[in-house]
Scaffold this active site. Sequence first.
Site, PDB file in Angstrom:
ATOM      1  NE  ARG A 170      -0.472   1.848   3.615  1.00 17.75           N
ATOM      2  CZ  ARG A 170       0.659   2.555   3.773  1.00 17.75           C
ATOM      3  NH1 ARG A 170       1.834   1.957   3.992  1.00 17.75           N
ATOM      4  NH2 ARG A 170       0.642   3.862   3.699  1.00 17.75           N
ATOM      5  N   GLY A 171       0.220   2.412  -0.091  1.00 20.61           N
ATOM      6  CA  GLY A 171       0.980   3.662  -0.148  1.00 20.61           C
ATOM      7  C   GLY A 171       1.262   3.973  -1.612  1.00 20.61           C
ATOM      8  CB  ALA A 172       0.966   7.131  -3.507  1.00 19.99           C
TER       9      ALA A 172
ATOM     10  NE  ARG B 285      -6.212   0.857  -1.885  1.00 21.87           N
ATOM     11  CZ  ARG B 285      -5.582   1.496  -0.890  1.00 21.87           C
ATOM     12  NH1 ARG B 285      -4.277   1.351  -0.718  1.00 21.87           N
ATOM     13  NH2 ARG B 285      -6.253   2.293  -0.079  1.00 21.87           N
TER      14      ARG B 285
ATOM     15  CG  ASP C  71      -2.875   8.103  -1.719  1.00 23.11           C
ATOM     16  OD1 ASP C  71      -2.875   8.593  -0.577  1.00 23.11           O
ATOM     17  OD2 ASP C  71      -2.499   6.943  -1.968  1.00 23.11           O
TER      18      ASP C  71
ATOM     19  CE  LYS D  51      -5.525   5.940   4.136  1.00 27.50           C
ATOM     20  NZ  LYS D  51      -6.434   4.991   3.456  1.00 27.50           N
TER      21      LYS D  51
HETATM   22  O1  MRU Z   1      -4.760   3.378   2.021  1.00 25.17           O
HETATM   23  P1  MRU Z   1      -3.272   3.584   2.010  1.00 25.17           P
HETATM   24  O2  MRU Z   1      -2.599   3.075   3.233  1.00 25.17           O
HETATM   25  O3  MRU Z   1      -2.639   3.081   0.735  1.00 25.17           O
HETATM   26  O4  MRU Z   1      -3.119   5.156   2.010  1.00 25.17           O
HETATM   27  C1  MRU Z   1      -1.830   5.705   1.947  1.00 25.17           C
HETATM   28  C2  MRU Z   1      -1.819   7.161   2.133  1.00 25.17           C
HETATM   29  O5  MRU Z   1      -2.835   7.811   2.199  1.00 25.17           O
HETATM   30  C3  MRU Z   1      -0.491   7.824   2.145  1.00 25.17           C
HETATM   31  O6  MRU Z   1      -0.536   8.964   2.936  1.00 25.17           O
HETATM   32  C4  MRU Z   1      -0.167   8.199   0.707  1.00 25.17           C
HETATM   33  O7  MRU Z   1      -0.107   7.072  -0.110  1.00 25.17           O
HETATM   34  C5  MRU Z   1       1.041   9.022   0.595  1.00 25.17           C
HETATM   35  S1  MRU Z   1       2.517   8.208   1.046  1.00 25.17           S
HETATM   36  C6  MRU Z   1       3.071   7.564  -0.347  1.00 25.17           C
END
Ligand code: MRU
Length: 336
Positions: free
Chosen positions: A44-46, A86, A226, A237
């Site tokens: 997960r995470g962008a 996603r 994201d 988030k």
């Molecule tokens: O649902 P997630 O855990 O994938 O959400 C991640 C976030 O919202 C991060 O803050 C976002 O991806 C930026 S960090 C790369």
Amino acid sequence: MRTIDWVDGHVLILDQTLLPHQVKMVSIATPAELADAIIRLAVRGAMALGVAGAFGIALAAFRAHEQGRSVDRAVDEAAALIKRSRPTAVNLPWGVDRALEVRAGGPLAILAAALAVRDQDITANRAIGQAGARMLQGVRRVLTHCNAGALAAVETGTALAIVERLHQAADLEVVYVCETRPLLQGSRLTAWELGRAGIPHRIIVDGAAAGLILSGAVDAVVVGADRIAANGDVVNKVGTVGHALAARRAGIPFVVGAPEATIDPTRASGRATPIEERDQAEVLDVAGHRAAAPGSTAFNPAFDITPADLVTAIVTERRVLTPASSASSDGAHVAL
Ligand code: MRU
């Protein structure tokens, strides 16, 4: 240890659903397994999603080649599957498309493109850490939301890269980590990363953040993103926009660390961005047990939109954008 990598023809990921209690690497062999890992938030995470997207196309190409199937058909099917796993982080389709661009060169060319996406993430995030820390020099108390650390990327995060640099400069007193309901990326993941790095931090419930900021206990809010729309709106988030509002009222900077790949010039504003809605059970249950009143339902958007005029700076690997200073009152006319 990398969050995601390519090892022996497979994608190796650190399964983030098990953290902080178990550190387990999982080997992924097919695009279907990868899509499942993305949906479950095992990866997960962008930025990690961008790398996963590119590696997913490489997986498709190699498996099809090994089994004598059409590589072209396999990569098309994998691209569709992975892109719809996603919807919000633009890095995911960006990574897929980077790999698709060289499909004519076959599996090895696709893998080379995917490895370049991985390496670009590492160098971009180091640069973001340096530039962000330069901008926030002297800041001692930071608040962050969700996880924009190494776990959201390959080996260096964005917001947490800035925090790490501030820590190395000995400026940092404390990082307030919002727990980040409902899936606790803050208390499970960010706190785990900060603990391993020896960075002083305190976890707060999301509802404590605004009061803490208004009390004068926070010098800057630093988060990831994201997707960043063409007008400078920041999608991150769920819960992020509340911190931005509080930061504005308190007169402290609200800073976003994100690579250029997170900027989506095709979306005029944050409102044009698809916001993922996840299973109601994530809100209604706590640790796998129903906590909410029987019969109640939930609304579970995974992201929210921070209007450009609340964003002090977006720090990328190439530039520092200042949407708030150039936004109109409705934040609608900032061209990034
Ligand atoms: O649902 P997630 O855990 O994938 O959400 C991640 C976030 O919202 C991060 O803050 C976002 O991806 C930026 S960090 C790369």
